[in-house]
Write a protein that holds these residues in place. Sequence first.
Motif, PDB file in Angstrom:
ATOM      1  N   TRP A  36     -22.883  15.287  -3.990  1.00 41.71           N
ATOM      2  CA  TRP A  36     -22.441  16.381  -4.870  1.00 41.71           C
ATOM      3  C   TRP A  36     -23.582  17.161  -5.524  1.00 41.71           C
ATOM      4  O   TRP A  36     -23.639  18.381  -5.463  1.00 41.71           O
ATOM      5  CB  TRP A  36     -21.467  15.859  -5.935  1.00 41.71           C
ATOM      6  CG  TRP A  36     -20.898  16.979  -6.739  1.00 41.71           C
ATOM      7  CD1 TRP A  36     -21.144  17.260  -8.056  1.00 41.71           C
ATOM      8  CD2 TRP A  36     -20.030  18.033  -6.268  1.00 41.71           C
ATOM      9  NE1 TRP A  36     -20.471  18.390  -8.437  1.00 41.71           N
ATOM     10  CE2 TRP A  36     -19.788  18.883  -7.360  1.00 41.71           C
ATOM     11  CE3 TRP A  36     -19.448  18.322  -5.031  1.00 41.71           C
ATOM     12  CZ2 TRP A  36     -18.974  20.021  -7.251  1.00 41.71           C
ATOM     13  CZ3 TRP A  36     -18.638  19.448  -4.926  1.00 41.71           C
ATOM     14  CH2 TRP A  36     -18.412  20.275  -6.026  1.00 41.71           C
ATOM     15  N   ASP A  72     -19.093  13.371  -1.348  1.00 37.86           N
ATOM     16  CA  ASP A  72     -18.240  13.784  -2.467  1.00 37.86           C
ATOM     17  C   ASP A  72     -17.260  14.857  -1.990  1.00 37.86           C
ATOM     18  O   ASP A  72     -16.929  14.944  -0.788  1.00 37.86           O
ATOM     19  CB  ASP A  72     -19.159  14.255  -3.615  1.00 37.86           C
ATOM     20  CG  ASP A  72     -18.559  14.076  -4.993  1.00 37.86           C
ATOM     21  OD1 ASP A  72     -17.762  14.932  -5.407  1.00 37.86           O
ATOM     22  OD2 ASP A  72     -18.877  13.086  -5.670  1.00 37.86           O
ATOM     23  N   ASP A  73     -16.810  15.690  -2.892  1.00 37.43           N
ATOM     24  CA  ASP A  73     -15.763  16.678  -2.638  1.00 37.43           C
ATOM     25  C   ASP A  73     -16.087  17.574  -1.425  1.00 37.43           C
ATOM     26  O   ASP A  73     -17.259  17.802  -1.111  1.00 37.43           O
ATOM     27  CB  ASP A  73     -15.640  17.553  -3.899  1.00 37.43           C
ATOM     28  CG  ASP A  73     -14.254  18.153  -4.057  1.00 37.43           C
ATOM     29  OD1 ASP A  73     -13.475  18.118  -3.102  1.00 37.43           O
ATOM     30  OD2 ASP A  73     -13.985  18.671  -5.152  1.00 37.43           O
ATOM     31  N   TYR A 114     -14.663  10.576  -1.092  1.00 37.07           N
ATOM     32  CA  TYR A 114     -14.162  11.046  -2.385  1.00 37.07           C
ATOM     33  C   TYR A 114     -12.732  11.549  -2.249  1.00 37.07           C
ATOM     34  O   TYR A 114     -12.392  12.207  -1.262  1.00 37.07           O
ATOM     35  CB  TYR A 114     -15.087  12.183  -2.829  1.00 37.07           C
ATOM     36  CG  TYR A 114     -14.538  13.139  -3.877  1.00 37.07           C
ATOM     37  CD1 TYR A 114     -14.944  13.041  -5.207  1.00 37.07           C
ATOM     38  CD2 TYR A 114     -13.650  14.145  -3.527  1.00 37.07           C
ATOM     39  CE1 TYR A 114     -14.460  13.929  -6.161  1.00 37.07           C
ATOM     40  CE2 TYR A 114     -13.160  15.038  -4.479  1.00 37.07           C
ATOM     41  CZ  TYR A 114     -13.571  14.916  -5.792  1.00 37.07           C
ATOM     42  OH  TYR A 114     -13.097  15.786  -6.739  1.00 37.07           O
ATOM     43  N   CYS A 122     -11.209  18.626  -7.258  1.00 41.59           N
ATOM     44  CA  CYS A 122     -11.729  19.613  -8.211  1.00 41.59           C
ATOM     45  C   CYS A 122     -12.145  20.900  -7.505  1.00 41.59           C
ATOM     46  O   CYS A 122     -12.070  21.984  -8.079  1.00 41.59           O
ATOM     47  CB  CYS A 122     -12.888  19.016  -9.008  1.00 41.59           C
ATOM     48  SG  CYS A 122     -12.382  17.557  -9.945  1.00 41.59           S
ATOM     49  N   ALA A 123     -12.559  20.799  -6.245  1.00 39.62           N
ATOM     50  CA  ALA A 123     -12.962  22.003  -5.502  1.00 39.62           C
ATOM     51  C   ALA A 123     -11.799  22.578  -4.691  1.00 39.62           C
ATOM     52  O   ALA A 123     -11.996  23.474  -3.864  1.00 39.62           O
ATOM     53  CB  ALA A 123     -14.151  21.687  -4.592  1.00 39.62           C
ATOM     54  N   LYS A 150     -14.415   7.250  -4.393  1.00 37.74           N
ATOM     55  CA  LYS A 150     -14.491   7.849  -5.736  1.00 37.74           C
ATOM     56  C   LYS A 150     -13.197   8.617  -5.948  1.00 37.74           C
ATOM     57  O   LYS A 150     -12.774   9.370  -5.053  1.00 37.74           O
ATOM     58  CB  LYS A 150     -15.704   8.773  -5.800  1.00 37.74           C
ATOM     59  CG  LYS A 150     -15.777   9.630  -7.064  1.00 37.74           C
ATOM     60  CD  LYS A 150     -17.087  10.410  -7.097  1.00 37.74           C
ATOM     61  CE  LYS A 150     -17.122  11.467  -8.179  1.00 37.74           C
ATOM     62  NZ  LYS A 150     -18.403  12.192  -8.223  1.00 37.74           N
ATOM     63  N   ASP A 152     -11.078  11.174  -8.352  1.00 33.63           N
ATOM     64  CA  ASP A 152     -11.276  12.162  -9.410  1.00 33.63           C
ATOM     65  C   ASP A 152      -9.977  12.458 -10.159  1.00 33.63           C
ATOM     66  O   ASP A 152      -8.904  11.952  -9.817  1.00 33.63           O
ATOM     67  CB  ASP A 152     -11.883  13.436  -8.788  1.00 33.63           C
ATOM     68  CG  ASP A 152     -12.912  14.086  -9.694  1.00 33.63           C
ATOM     69  OD1 ASP A 152     -12.807  13.945 -10.919  1.00 33.63           O
ATOM     70  OD2 ASP A 152     -13.822  14.768  -9.156  1.00 33.63           O
ATOM     71  N   CYS A 199     -13.130   8.192 -11.548  1.00 34.89           N
ATOM     72  CA  CYS A 199     -13.860   9.355 -12.079  1.00 34.89           C
ATOM     73  C   CYS A 199     -12.909  10.137 -12.986  1.00 34.89           C
ATOM     74  O   CYS A 199     -12.397  11.182 -12.599  1.00 34.89           O
ATOM     75  CB  CYS A 199     -14.384  10.205 -10.917  1.00 34.89           C
ATOM     76  SG  CYS A 199     -15.264  11.682 -11.461  1.00 34.89           S
ATOM     77  N   TRP A 201     -13.799  10.907 -16.140  1.00 36.45           N
ATOM     78  CA  TRP A 201     -14.691  11.547 -17.122  1.00 36.45           C
ATOM     79  C   TRP A 201     -14.602  10.896 -18.506  1.00 36.45           C
ATOM     80  O   TRP A 201     -14.774  11.555 -19.532  1.00 36.45           O
ATOM     81  CB  TRP A 201     -14.409  13.050 -17.239  1.00 36.45           C
ATOM     82  CG  TRP A 201     -14.076  13.714 -15.944  1.00 36.45           C
ATOM     83  CD1 TRP A 201     -14.772  13.610 -14.781  1.00 36.45           C
ATOM     84  CD2 TRP A 201     -12.952  14.559 -15.653  1.00 36.45           C
ATOM     85  NE1 TRP A 201     -14.163  14.351 -13.797  1.00 36.45           N
ATOM     86  CE2 TRP A 201     -13.046  14.946 -14.314  1.00 36.45           C
ATOM     87  CE3 TRP A 201     -11.882  15.049 -16.418  1.00 36.45           C
ATOM     88  CZ2 TRP A 201     -12.125  15.790 -13.691  1.00 36.45           C
ATOM     89  CZ3 TRP A 201     -10.961  15.884 -15.816  1.00 36.45           C
ATOM     90  CH2 TRP A 201     -11.078  16.243 -14.475  1.00 36.45           C
ATOM     91  N   ARG A 218     -16.628   6.343 -14.434  1.00 37.48           N
ATOM     92  CA  ARG A 218     -17.370   7.409 -15.111  1.00 37.48           C
ATOM     93  C   ARG A 218     -16.952   7.436 -16.577  1.00 37.48           C
ATOM     94  O   ARG A 218     -15.753   7.462 -16.881  1.00 37.48           O
ATOM     95  CB  ARG A 218     -17.067   8.742 -14.433  1.00 37.48           C
ATOM     96  CG  ARG A 218     -17.833   8.933 -13.114  1.00 37.48           C
ATOM     97  CD  ARG A 218     -19.201   9.513 -13.381  1.00 37.48           C
ATOM     98  NE  ARG A 218     -19.018  10.757 -14.097  1.00 37.48           N
ATOM     99  CZ  ARG A 218     -18.682  11.924 -13.528  1.00 37.48           C
ATOM    100  NH1 ARG A 218     -18.570  11.994 -12.215  1.00 37.48           N
ATOM    101  NH2 ARG A 218     -18.498  13.001 -14.250  1.00 37.48           N
ATOM    102  N   ASP A 222     -19.468  15.533 -16.454  1.00 36.27           N
ATOM    103  CA  ASP A 222     -20.575  15.510 -15.492  1.00 36.27           C
ATOM    104  C   ASP A 222     -21.972  15.613 -16.115  1.00 36.27           C
ATOM    105  O   ASP A 222     -22.175  16.250 -17.148  1.00 36.27           O
ATOM    106  CB  ASP A 222     -20.424  16.670 -14.498  1.00 36.27           C
ATOM    107  CG  ASP A 222     -19.221  16.494 -13.589  1.00 36.27           C
ATOM    108  OD1 ASP A 222     -18.366  15.631 -13.870  1.00 36.27           O
ATOM    109  OD2 ASP A 222     -19.128  17.244 -12.601  1.00 36.27           O
ATOM    110  N   MET A 254     -24.133  10.462 -11.512  1.00 34.40           N
ATOM    111  CA  MET A 254     -25.223  10.472 -10.543  1.00 34.40           C
ATOM    112  C   MET A 254     -26.541  10.874 -11.193  1.00 34.40           C
ATOM    113  O   MET A 254     -26.561  11.676 -12.126  1.00 34.40           O
ATOM    114  CB  MET A 254     -24.888  11.442  -9.419  1.00 34.40           C
ATOM    115  CG  MET A 254     -23.653  11.002  -8.661  1.00 34.40           C
ATOM    116  SD  MET A 254     -22.888  12.316  -7.694  1.00 34.40           S
ATOM    117  CE  MET A 254     -21.982  13.247  -8.889  1.00 34.40           C
TER     118      MET A 254
HETATM  119  C1  GLA Z   1     -15.779  16.543 -10.714  1.00 35.95           C
HETATM  120  C2  GLA Z   1     -16.563  15.230 -10.760  1.00 35.95           C
HETATM  121  C3  GLA Z   1     -17.902  15.445 -10.084  1.00 35.95           C
HETATM  122  C4  GLA Z   1     -17.721  15.923  -8.657  1.00 35.95           C
HETATM  123  C5  GLA Z   1     -16.881  17.194  -8.642  1.00 35.95           C
HETATM  124  C6  GLA Z   1     -16.488  17.590  -7.227  1.00 35.95           C
HETATM  125  O1  GLA Z   1     -16.372  17.492 -11.519  1.00 35.95           O
HETATM  126  O2  GLA Z   1     -16.719  14.807 -12.090  1.00 35.95           O
HETATM  127  O3  GLA Z   1     -18.645  14.242 -10.102  1.00 35.95           O
HETATM  128  O4  GLA Z   1     -17.114  14.910  -7.913  1.00 35.95           O
HETATM  129  O5  GLA Z   1     -15.672  17.016  -9.389  1.00 35.95           O
HETATM  130  O6  GLA Z   1     -15.681  18.728  -7.214  1.00 35.95           O
END
Ligand code: GLA
Length: 414
Positions: A36, A72-73, A114, A122-123, A150, A152, A199, A201, A218, A222, A254
């Motif tokens: 990511w 990741d994403d 992910y 998230c994306a 992972k 999210d 994840c 947050w 997490r 981020d 990370m």
């Molecule tokens: C969130 C996660 C990040 C990453 C992005 C990917 O923001 O907290 O670590 O995985 O999504 O879109």
Amino acid sequence: MKYAPNTLLVALFWLRAAEALDNGIGLKPHMGWSSWNVAQCDAASARYALDTADRFISLGLKDLGYEYINIDDCWTTRSRDGSGKLVPDPSKWPDGIKAVADKIHDMGLKFGLYGCAGQQTCAGFPGSDGNKHAESDVSQLVEWGVDFWKYDNCYTPCLDNPPPQTCQRPAGNTQEWYAPMRDAILGAQDTRKIHFNLCNWGRDNVWEWGYDYGHSWRMSVDNWGDWESVERIGSAAAGISEYSGPGGFNDLDMLYLGSPKLNANQGRLHFGLWAIAKSPLVLGLDLATISDETLAVIRNKGIIAINQDELGKAATTFTPPGKPGPESGKIHPYWAGPLSDGVVIGLCAGISAGTYAVDFKDVPGLGEGSYAWEEMYTGDKGTGTGVSFDIDLHDMRVIKVTTATQAKREPAAL
Ligand code: GLA
């Protein structure tokens, strides 16, 4: 508290472990790389995964314990197929996922992917959608040989409809939408043991229940690769250190070493603090362009050994007599934590440059007397009743104090 050497607490720990996502992995903070921070969606490809795996070998990172290559994403297409399956984007995974996972396993490494509990990642790629797809997604992970997942928290149930990417008024608790995926992973553990990384947050005080749901969680939003992120996340880790232990660790996010927004001192503090806080050490940088300076930090054997110590207890802050206590949101200068063969002390010039000195008798876990010590960035070593370092702004010293070679004390009176 979880691991206090007290019979009742030890018994409670084992009861707790029995109900946890206890599939025998995650006993130490995981080490590896994630796509990511490297180039967001652009790095979610077979090319990056395989190139990074090669560099784990050629740069000696595998031998140091870096193991997981995590994508990741953005690794899928924009929608599921007709049977509800996730579809790896063929432009990024021309031979599919399994071929890549197999190659990575052949190199003695592990491979991670992910997903997301909400409708979309998230994306904006397909999520497990209220866990409608949890079992099917896990069966795909098992089929491909995926070792790490992972999970999210975007587009999850929200009082605002449709749910936005990041919900500020959640319609429920994160545990509700993480439980089905945890159960699917547990259900598959006889065929594949998958590390489950939550994840969310830090929402809903995940550190209080994360151990029963995953192997790492997490604990913050981020890391944006700047000093403010290091301060925000590093300072918050002090208050939740007791929740990390073998089988479940606070994930400080990370590592962003090599970020143009962090200077060399800040990079050393970032790595050292994450390590003593027992965070997973997941590199978020492009190994094709890594500098020698950053390589020296991430290859620091002494600091890695402290992170991977089998006791798995995280360091937290302490305040020597006469010194000011922690300031909210700032990196406190004095940290300490137990190791299986000693104590680690972290000295952080996070607020100002200066001379930082501690008497060992003021350090939790140590006492009166003389001890052997070693500082991991400078290689300085010594024996005595304390240490003192001149530290530049935002730099850190990581000192291992070895009780085993402690000078003899007067025997206690019988
Ligand atoms: C969130 C996660 C990040 C990453 C992005 C990917 O923001 O907290 O670590 O995985 O999504 O879109």
